[in-house]
Design a protein around this motif. Structure first.
Motif, PDB file in Angstrom:
ATOM      1  N   SER A 165      45.473  63.477  19.019  1.00  0.00           N
ATOM      2  CA  SER A 165      44.178  63.410  19.679  1.00  0.00           C
ATOM      3  C   SER A 165      44.293  61.928  20.761  1.00  0.00           C
ATOM      4  CB  SER A 165      42.935  63.296  18.768  1.00  0.00           C
ATOM      5  OG  SER A 165      42.931  62.152  18.095  1.00  0.00           O
ATOM      6  N   LEU A 166      43.433  62.032  21.708  1.00  0.00           N
ATOM      7  CA  LEU A 166      43.234  61.121  22.509  1.00  0.00           C
ATOM      8  C   LEU A 166      42.760  59.671  21.683  1.00  0.00           C
ATOM      9  CD1 LEU A 166      43.467  59.597  25.218  1.00  0.00           C
ATOM     10  CD2 LEU A 166      41.148  60.458  25.707  1.00  0.00           C
ATOM     11  N   THR A 167      41.718  60.105  20.780  1.00  0.00           N
ATOM     12  CA  THR A 167      41.106  59.130  19.910  1.00  0.00           C
ATOM     13  C   THR A 167      42.345  58.391  19.202  1.00  0.00           C
ATOM     14  OG1 THR A 167      39.038  60.174  19.689  1.00  0.00           O
ATOM     15  CG2 THR A 167      39.481  58.548  18.201  1.00  0.00           C
ATOM     16  N   PHE A 168      43.233  59.171  18.531  1.00  0.00           N
ATOM     17  CA  PHE A 168      44.314  58.579  17.908  1.00  0.00           C
ATOM     18  C   PHE A 168      45.141  57.587  18.511  1.00  0.00           C
ATOM     19  CE2 PHE A 168      49.195  58.846  17.230  1.00  0.00           C
ATOM     20  CZ  PHE A 168      48.979  58.218  15.988  1.00  0.00           C
ATOM     21  N   TRP A 169      45.211  57.987  19.738  1.00  0.00           N
ATOM     22  CA  TRP A 169      46.408  57.210  20.717  1.00  0.00           C
ATOM     23  C   TRP A 169      45.473  55.951  21.071  1.00  0.00           C
ATOM     24  CZ3 TRP A 169      51.302  57.599  20.795  1.00  0.00           C
ATOM     25  CH2 TRP A 169      51.808  58.920  20.501  1.00  0.00           C
ATOM     26  N   LEU A 170      44.360  56.027  21.309  1.00  0.00           N
ATOM     27  CA  LEU A 170      43.441  54.832  21.838  1.00  0.00           C
ATOM     28  C   LEU A 170      43.316  53.803  20.547  1.00  0.00           C
ATOM     29  CD1 LEU A 170      40.850  56.336  24.170  1.00  0.00           C
ATOM     30  CD2 LEU A 170      43.009  55.109  24.751  1.00  0.00           C
ATOM     31  N   ILE A 171      43.023  54.403  19.357  1.00  0.00           N
ATOM     32  CA  ILE A 171      42.830  53.481  18.217  1.00  0.00           C
ATOM     33  C   ILE A 171      44.118  53.000  17.883  1.00  0.00           C
ATOM     34  CG2 ILE A 171      41.932  53.347  15.991  1.00  0.00           C
ATOM     35  CD1 ILE A 171      39.886  55.502  16.638  1.00  0.00           C
ATOM     36  N   SER A 172      45.104  53.815  17.680  1.00  0.00           N
ATOM     37  CA  SER A 172      46.445  53.514  17.040  1.00  0.00           C
ATOM     38  C   SER A 172      47.015  52.322  18.357  1.00  0.00           C
ATOM     39  CB  SER A 172      47.501  54.475  16.638  1.00  0.00           C
ATOM     40  OG  SER A 172      47.789  55.373  18.066  1.00  0.00           O
ATOM     41  N   SER A 173      46.927  52.649  19.327  1.00  0.00           N
ATOM     42  CA  SER A 173      47.487  51.706  20.373  1.00  0.00           C
ATOM     43  C   SER A 173      46.901  50.276  20.224  1.00  0.00           C
ATOM     44  CB  SER A 173      47.422  52.262  21.752  1.00  0.00           C
ATOM     45  OG  SER A 173      48.296  53.693  21.867  1.00  0.00           O
ATOM     46  N   GLY A 174      45.551  50.397  20.416  1.00  0.00           N
ATOM     47  CA  GLY A 174      44.649  49.301  20.079  1.00  0.00           C
ATOM     48  C   GLY A 174      45.029  48.492  18.892  1.00  0.00           C
TER      49      GLY A 174
ATOM     50  N   GLY B  52      48.007  57.124   1.743  1.00  0.00           N
ATOM     51  CA  GLY B  52      46.951  58.089   1.503  1.00  0.00           C
ATOM     52  C   GLY B  52      47.010  59.474   1.904  1.00  0.00           C
ATOM     53  N   CYS B  53      47.581  59.538   3.289  1.00  0.00           N
ATOM     54  CA  CYS B  53      47.785  60.923   3.953  1.00  0.00           C
ATOM     55  C   CYS B  53      49.193  61.743   3.123  1.00  0.00           C
ATOM     56  CB  CYS B  53      48.643  60.635   5.353  1.00  0.00           C
ATOM     57  SG  CYS B  53      47.302  59.963   6.521  1.00  0.00           S
TER      58      CYS B  53
ATOM     59  N   MET C 184      50.708  68.696  11.848  1.00  0.00           N
ATOM     60  CA  MET C 184      51.265  67.834  10.876  1.00  0.00           C
ATOM     61  C   MET C 184      50.211  68.224   9.316  1.00  0.00           C
ATOM     62  SD  MET C 184      53.679  65.720  10.849  1.00  0.00           S
ATOM     63  CE  MET C 184      53.452  64.163   9.968  1.00  0.00           C
ATOM     64  N   ALA C 185      48.974  68.428   9.626  1.00  0.00           N
ATOM     65  CA  ALA C 185      48.059  68.663   8.501  1.00  0.00           C
ATOM     66  C   ALA C 185      48.320  69.980   7.884  1.00  0.00           C
ATOM     67  CB  ALA C 185      46.525  68.723   9.121  1.00  0.00           C
ATOM     68  N   LEU C 186      48.593  71.032   8.821  1.00  0.00           N
ATOM     69  CA  LEU C 186      48.860  72.221   8.050  1.00  0.00           C
ATOM     70  C   LEU C 186      50.210  72.200   7.534  1.00  0.00           C
ATOM     71  CD1 LEU C 186      48.062  74.689  11.111  1.00  0.00           C
ATOM     72  CD2 LEU C 186      46.900  74.158   8.880  1.00  0.00           C
ATOM     73  N   MET C 187      51.419  71.646   7.857  1.00  0.00           N
ATOM     74  CA  MET C 187      52.575  71.543   7.143  1.00  0.00           C
ATOM     75  C   MET C 187      52.336  70.791   5.817  1.00  0.00           C
ATOM     76  SD  MET C 187      55.641  70.645  10.052  1.00  0.00           S
ATOM     77  CE  MET C 187      54.619  69.332  10.771  1.00  0.00           C
TER      78      MET C 187
ATOM     79  N   ASP D 214      43.658  66.887   5.117  1.00  0.00           N
ATOM     80  CA  ASP D 214      42.322  66.316   5.522  1.00  0.00           C
ATOM     81  C   ASP D 214      42.736  64.844   5.908  1.00  0.00           C
ATOM     82  OD1 ASP D 214      40.893  68.626   5.046  1.00  0.00           O
ATOM     83  OD2 ASP D 214      40.281  68.003   3.246  1.00  0.00           O
ATOM     84  N   TRP D 215      43.607  64.263   5.221  1.00  0.00           N
ATOM     85  CA  TRP D 215      43.756  62.820   5.824  1.00  0.00           C
ATOM     86  C   TRP D 215      44.664  62.704   6.912  1.00  0.00           C
ATOM     87  CZ3 TRP D 215      43.783  57.706   2.759  1.00  0.00           C
ATOM     88  CH2 TRP D 215      42.874  57.702   1.677  1.00  0.00           C
ATOM     89  N   TYR D 216      45.541  63.526   7.181  1.00  0.00           N
ATOM     90  CA  TYR D 216      46.188  63.705   8.543  1.00  0.00           C
ATOM     91  C   TYR D 216      45.288  63.882   9.652  1.00  0.00           C
ATOM     92  CZ  TYR D 216      50.816  63.472   6.418  1.00  0.00           C
ATOM     93  OH  TYR D 216      52.167  62.997   5.589  1.00  0.00           O
ATOM     94  N   ARG D 217      44.398  64.985   9.401  1.00  0.00           N
ATOM     95  CA  ARG D 217      43.237  65.479  10.418  1.00  0.00           C
ATOM     96  C   ARG D 217      42.478  64.116  10.514  1.00  0.00           C
ATOM     97  NH1 ARG D 217      43.009  69.921   7.196  1.00  0.00           N
ATOM     98  NH2 ARG D 217      44.333  71.772   8.230  1.00  0.00           N
ATOM     99  N   PHE D 218      42.144  63.446   9.719  1.00  0.00           N
ATOM    100  CA  PHE D 218      41.043  62.183   9.696  1.00  0.00           C
ATOM    101  C   PHE D 218      41.786  60.956  10.658  1.00  0.00           C
ATOM    102  CE2 PHE D 218      39.654  58.234   8.547  1.00  0.00           C
ATOM    103  CZ  PHE D 218      38.215  58.288   9.010  1.00  0.00           C
ATOM    104  N   PHE D 219      42.941  60.840  10.469  1.00  0.00           N
ATOM    105  CA  PHE D 219      43.845  59.655  11.141  1.00  0.00           C
ATOM    106  C   PHE D 219      44.276  60.180  12.394  1.00  0.00           C
ATOM    107  CE2 PHE D 219      43.611  57.762   6.928  1.00  0.00           C
ATOM    108  CZ  PHE D 219      43.079  56.590   7.231  1.00  0.00           C
TER     109      PHE D 219
END
Length: 150
Positions: free
Chosen positions: A114-123, A25-26, A43-46, A32-37
């Motif tokens: 983001s820290l949110t990315f790291w916490l959610i993806s790691s969990g 989906g990204c 990455m989003a800008l690229m 927008d999807w790169y940013r959301f996740f």
């Protein structure tokens, strides 16, 4: 192998398929999807600029997750046995669990995330790694009983 008796490997495979679709989906929906996740603004800008880097990196992740999903299905007996299934499942389990635990050391390498990315993806990685681990243990315990190697 009875796939109905190994819901853990089936769940792990399903998770891998779902996350492969999210990564796809990204690629399809872009920045927008790169940013959301939480992949970071760079990455989003690229992606928005049409650069190849986000597509290549994300495509590799999609392919890896799909391969891991098929190995999960193979280990559960839901599809034909793939080559080196037991070894592959041990490596997949280890990679997921290590990724879940070692994110503190990975964070400096990807400061845009983001820290949110790291916490959610790691969990999530710990959860999926746990599914693979329990599924492997269950599958090999069942096989050991059937073959008398338990």
């Amino acid at each position: 192998m009875d796939s109905a008796r190994n819901n853990y490997l089936l769940a792990a495979a399903t998770c891998c398929f779902v996350f492969a679709l999210a990564h796809l989906g990204c690629i399809v929906f872009g920045g927008d999807w790169y940013r959301f996740f939480g992949a970071g603004e760079q990455m989003a800008l690229m992606a928005e600029q049409g650069l190849w880097y986000p597509t290549i990196v994300t495509s590799i992740i999609v392919l890896v997750l799909l391969a891991w999903a098929f190995y999960g299905l193979s280990g559960a007996g839901a599809i034909k046995r793939l080559p080196l299934t037991k070894l592959a499942l041990m490596l997949i389990t280890g990679i997921f669990l290590l990724r879940g635990v070692l994110f503190i050391w990975l964070m400096p390498l990807f400061p845009e995330n983001s820290l949110t990315f790291w916490l959610i993806s790691s969990g999530t990685c710990l959860f999926i790694g746990g599914l693979f681990a329990v599924g492997c243990w269950q599958q090999w315990a069942v096989l050991g009983k059937v073959t008398g190697q338990a």
